[in-house]
Design a protein around this motif. Structure first.
Motif, PDB file in Angstrom:
ATOM      1  N   ALA A   8       0.828  -1.207   0.000  1.00  0.00           N
ATOM      2  CA  ALA A   8       0.000   0.000   0.000  1.00  0.00           C
ATOM      3  C   ALA A   8       0.862   1.257   0.000  1.00  0.00           C
ATOM      4  O   ALA A   8       0.395   2.342  -0.366  1.00  0.00           O
ATOM      5  CB  ALA A   8      -0.942   0.004   1.204  1.00  0.00           C
ATOM      6  N   HIS A  62      -5.909  10.894   3.503  1.00  0.00           N
ATOM      7  CA  HIS A  62      -4.449  10.949   3.383  1.00  0.00           C
ATOM      8  C   HIS A  62      -3.969  12.334   3.800  1.00  0.00           C
ATOM      9  O   HIS A  62      -4.687  13.331   3.663  1.00  0.00           O
ATOM     10  CB  HIS A  62      -4.049  10.668   1.928  1.00  0.00           C
ATOM     11  CG  HIS A  62      -2.583  10.499   1.714  1.00  0.00           C
ATOM     12  ND1 HIS A  62      -1.736  11.569   1.532  1.00  0.00           N
ATOM     13  CD2 HIS A  62      -1.812   9.384   1.668  1.00  0.00           C
ATOM     14  CE1 HIS A  62      -0.503  11.123   1.359  1.00  0.00           C
ATOM     15  NE2 HIS A  62      -0.511   9.800   1.451  1.00  0.00           N
ATOM     16  N   ASN A  88      -9.621   3.538   2.340  1.00  0.00           N
ATOM     17  CA  ASN A  88      -8.635   4.049   3.283  1.00  0.00           C
ATOM     18  C   ASN A  88      -7.338   3.270   3.166  1.00  0.00           C
ATOM     19  O   ASN A  88      -7.336   2.040   3.125  1.00  0.00           O
ATOM     20  CB  ASN A  88      -9.175   3.970   4.712  1.00  0.00           C
ATOM     21  CG  ASN A  88      -8.233   4.624   5.692  1.00  0.00           C
ATOM     22  OD1 ASN A  88      -7.371   3.968   6.256  1.00  0.00           O
ATOM     23  ND2 ASN A  88      -8.363   5.930   5.864  1.00  0.00           N
ATOM     24  N   ASN A  89      -6.229   3.988   3.116  1.00  0.00           N
ATOM     25  CA  ASN A  89      -4.936   3.350   2.898  1.00  0.00           C
ATOM     26  C   ASN A  89      -4.407   2.609   4.117  1.00  0.00           C
ATOM     27  O   ASN A  89      -3.469   1.821   3.995  1.00  0.00           O
ATOM     28  CB  ASN A  89      -3.906   4.396   2.450  1.00  0.00           C
ATOM     29  CG  ASN A  89      -3.779   5.543   3.430  1.00  0.00           C
ATOM     30  OD1 ASN A  89      -4.770   6.159   3.808  1.00  0.00           O
ATOM     31  ND2 ASN A  89      -2.567   5.846   3.851  1.00  0.00           N
ATOM     32  N   GLU A  90      -5.021   2.810   5.291  1.00  0.00           N
ATOM     33  CA  GLU A  90      -4.551   2.119   6.498  1.00  0.00           C
ATOM     34  C   GLU A  90      -5.460   0.973   6.917  1.00  0.00           C
ATOM     35  O   GLU A  90      -4.988  -0.128   7.194  1.00  0.00           O
ATOM     36  CB  GLU A  90      -4.409   3.116   7.651  1.00  0.00           C
ATOM     37  CG  GLU A  90      -3.269   4.100   7.459  1.00  0.00           C
ATOM     38  CD  GLU A  90      -3.035   4.931   8.711  1.00  0.00           C
ATOM     39  OE1 GLU A  90      -3.005   4.366   9.821  1.00  0.00           O
ATOM     40  OE2 GLU A  90      -2.886   6.158   8.582  1.00  0.00           O
ATOM     41  N   GLY A 146      -8.374   0.110   5.123  1.00  0.00           N
ATOM     42  CA  GLY A 146      -8.955  -0.522   3.951  1.00  0.00           C
ATOM     43  C   GLY A 146     -10.438  -0.324   3.742  1.00  0.00           C
ATOM     44  O   GLY A 146     -10.994  -0.840   2.757  1.00  0.00           O
ATOM     45  N   GLN A 188      -5.559   4.021  -3.966  1.00  0.00           N
ATOM     46  CA  GLN A 188      -5.459   2.629  -3.526  1.00  0.00           C
ATOM     47  C   GLN A 188      -6.357   1.681  -4.324  1.00  0.00           C
ATOM     48  O   GLN A 188      -6.218   0.461  -4.198  1.00  0.00           O
ATOM     49  CB  GLN A 188      -5.801   2.522  -2.035  1.00  0.00           C
ATOM     50  CG  GLN A 188      -4.825   3.201  -1.102  1.00  0.00           C
ATOM     51  CD  GLN A 188      -3.458   2.520  -1.060  1.00  0.00           C
ATOM     52  OE1 GLN A 188      -3.310   1.357  -1.418  1.00  0.00           O
ATOM     53  NE2 GLN A 188      -2.445   3.252  -0.615  1.00  0.00           N
ATOM     54  N   THR A 189      -7.275   2.206  -5.117  1.00  0.00           N
ATOM     55  CA  THR A 189      -8.234   1.326  -5.795  1.00  0.00           C
ATOM     56  C   THR A 189      -8.075   1.265  -7.309  1.00  0.00           C
ATOM     57  O   THR A 189      -8.421   0.257  -7.921  1.00  0.00           O
ATOM     58  CB  THR A 189      -9.678   1.767  -5.482  1.00  0.00           C
ATOM     59  OG1 THR A 189      -9.830   3.163  -5.789  1.00  0.00           O
ATOM     60  CG2 THR A 189     -10.007   1.525  -4.017  1.00  0.00           C
ATOM     61  N   LYS A 217       1.423   2.649  -7.085  1.00  0.00           N
ATOM     62  CA  LYS A 217       0.559   1.794  -6.274  1.00  0.00           C
ATOM     63  C   LYS A 217       0.048   0.589  -7.069  1.00  0.00           C
ATOM     64  O   LYS A 217      -0.585  -0.299  -6.510  1.00  0.00           O
ATOM     65  CB  LYS A 217      -0.647   2.581  -5.752  1.00  0.00           C
ATOM     66  CG  LYS A 217      -0.307   3.855  -4.998  1.00  0.00           C
ATOM     67  CD  LYS A 217       0.389   3.602  -3.679  1.00  0.00           C
ATOM     68  CE  LYS A 217       0.521   4.917  -2.905  1.00  0.00           C
ATOM     69  NZ  LYS A 217       1.148   4.749  -1.584  1.00  0.00           N
ATOM     70  N   VAL A 223      -5.308  -4.851   1.664  1.00  0.00           N
ATOM     71  CA  VAL A 223      -4.889  -4.309   2.960  1.00  0.00           C
ATOM     72  C   VAL A 223      -5.511  -5.085   4.113  1.00  0.00           C
ATOM     73  O   VAL A 223      -6.699  -5.412   4.088  1.00  0.00           O
ATOM     74  CB  VAL A 223      -5.261  -2.813   3.072  1.00  0.00           C
ATOM     75  CG1 VAL A 223      -5.122  -2.314   4.507  1.00  0.00           C
ATOM     76  CG2 VAL A 223      -4.389  -1.978   2.143  1.00  0.00           C
ATOM     77  N   ARG A 252       0.002  -2.647   9.694  1.00  0.00           N
ATOM     78  CA  ARG A 252      -0.678  -2.843   8.417  1.00  0.00           C
ATOM     79  C   ARG A 252       0.172  -3.737   7.530  1.00  0.00           C
ATOM     80  O   ARG A 252       1.353  -3.461   7.297  1.00  0.00           O
ATOM     81  CB  ARG A 252      -0.894  -1.505   7.708  1.00  0.00           C
ATOM     82  CG  ARG A 252      -1.622  -1.641   6.365  1.00  0.00           C
ATOM     83  CD  ARG A 252      -1.557  -0.360   5.557  1.00  0.00           C
ATOM     84  NE  ARG A 252      -0.211  -0.061   5.062  1.00  0.00           N
ATOM     85  CZ  ARG A 252       0.118   1.037   4.400  1.00  0.00           C
ATOM     86  NH1 ARG A 252      -0.806   1.958   4.168  1.00  0.00           N
ATOM     87  NH2 ARG A 252       1.357   1.242   3.991  1.00  0.00           N
ATOM     88  N   SER A 265       0.110  -5.248   3.623  1.00  0.00           N
ATOM     89  CA  SER A 265      -0.577  -5.020   2.345  1.00  0.00           C
ATOM     90  C   SER A 265       0.076  -5.888   1.281  1.00  0.00           C
ATOM     91  O   SER A 265       1.298  -5.967   1.181  1.00  0.00           O
ATOM     92  CB  SER A 265      -0.550  -3.538   1.965  1.00  0.00           C
ATOM     93  OG  SER A 265       0.717  -2.952   2.189  1.00  0.00           O
TER      94      SER A 265
END
Length: 385
Positions: A9, A98, A151-153, A155, A180-181, A203, A299, A355, A357
């Protein structure tokens, strides 16, 4: 020592085919894309072909893709332009965004006197859609909603269609950070009806230093960077042609292989959850990250049943790379703002979030190694306690 990389991630390893495409471009396409001679036209053609490939996968017009250096620049460009050029007077966002969104919206609030509202969250860290609806209906000021798709942390996935419908009902603009998607889900930006989106190549197994902003063609921005008129006169400066070529190749590969990669990674995530529950009594998972239907499949945010601020360092000594909190000067780590938003002070004091990923390059052997080391660390803490 076996090395295990589980911080995808943060950034992903580049596909060999992407490296090859970039190397070929570096060797053979070295003209300035703004030059009118054949060398410049070749570079321009490669860049526009890349733009077309990306636009086709997203079901949008190539003119709606603005190349940038990364997701952070894209987010800054969109938020600042909405305030400076579209007359946005109010921004609705969340505490889970973010840092580049949080800090930019805070600057708009503190320096430009823009009203900034932060939407409520439930106990799992998901957006309270009723609160968003209430906030949207509470004012006639021109409003921008900026909420990340995943969410990057932790998910958690945003219901983008639901937010878009609320924004449309209330004449608000909608920006979603899809860093992230994009490349991990089949997104049709035209069908979603959003106004803005952001992407970063690294990413999705592409190069660092390349990204893009999606800006709906009906929206008229003015340049944030002036001096050459590149990128529809919105971002002057000589384009990173080989980075753009690499990004388009990575995006194309990610979409073409999406189902196979998703099945592989979801299998790894499920396996990780099962193995951790078996190996470490009391382990749990933050947000909705253990729910494969409601979270980013790449994630998993793990909550270990003991406190260890140096666990990231301990894992690194064993050759395992994960993400833990945010770095501080002591070399330890402190809990991130996202985790602070969803855990109680007691949970923060007595547990440790990390985390992990995943990517298509990870294996079950990587997971076995991670679980084995975490079990050793856990047992050590239980004995000392």
């Amino acid at each position: 020592m076996q090395k295990v990389y589980l911080d995808n991630a943060a950034t992903t390893p580049m596909h060999p085919e992407v490296i090859d495409a970039m190397a070929d471009c570096m060797r053979n396409v070295y003209g300035n894309p703004s030059s009118t001679h054949v060398f410049g036209r070749e570079a321009k053609a490669q860049m526009e072909l890349s733009r077309k490939k990306i636009a086709e996968k997203l079901e949008v017009s190539p003119t709606e893709i603005i190349f940038t250096s990364c997701g952070t620049e894209s987010n800054n460009f969109i938020i600042r332009s909405c305030v400076e050029h579209l007359g946005v007077q109010r921004i609705i966002t969340s505490t889970l965004e973010h840092k580049c969104v949080k800090e930019t919206t805070a600057e708009m609030e503190n320096v430009r006197n823009i009203e900034v509202l932060r939407v409520g969250l439930d106990e799992w860290g998901s957006i309270d859609y009723e609160d968003l609806k209430t906030k949207l209906e509470s004012s006639d000021k021109k409003t921008l909603v900026t909420l990340m798709h995943a969410n990057n942390e932790i998910g958690n996935l945003l219901d983008v269609k639901r937010v878009q419908a609320l924004c449309e009902e209330n004449n608000a603009l909608f920006h979603t950070d899809t860093v992230q998607t994009l490349g991990h889900y089949p997104l049709n930006l035209h069908e979603l009806g959003i106004d803005f989106a952001s992407c970063s190549a690294h990413k999705l197994h592409g190069p660092k230093g390349a990204g893009f902003a999606y800006v709906k063609k009906s929206i008229q921005f003015k340049p944030q960077i002036t001096g050459g008129g590149q990128e529809r006169n919105l971002r002057s400066g000589t384009e990173n042609v080989y980075g753009i070529v690499g990004m388009a190749k990575a995006f194309e590969m990610s979409i073409n292989d999406l189902e196979a990669h998703r099945a592989h990674i979801e299998g790894l995530k499920k396996y990780t959850i099962e193995q951790l529950k078996e190996a470490i009594p009391g382990v749990s998972f933050n947000g909705l990250s253990a729910d494969l239907e409601k979270s980013l499949y790449t994630v998993l945010n793990i909550r270990l049943p003991f406190y260890n601020s140096l666990i990231g360092f301990e894992l690194e000594l064993k050759g395992i790379a994960v993400s833990q909190g945010s770095a501080c000067s002591s070399g330890a780590a402190k809990v991130s703002a996202v985790i602070e938003s969803i855990l109680t002070p007691e949970q923060i004091e007595n547990t440790t979030p990390i985390r992990v990923s995943f990517s298509c390059y990870n294996t079950r052997e990587d997971i076995d190694r991670l679980v084995s080391v975490l079990k050793q660390i856990s047992e050590k803490h239980l004995v000392s306690a």
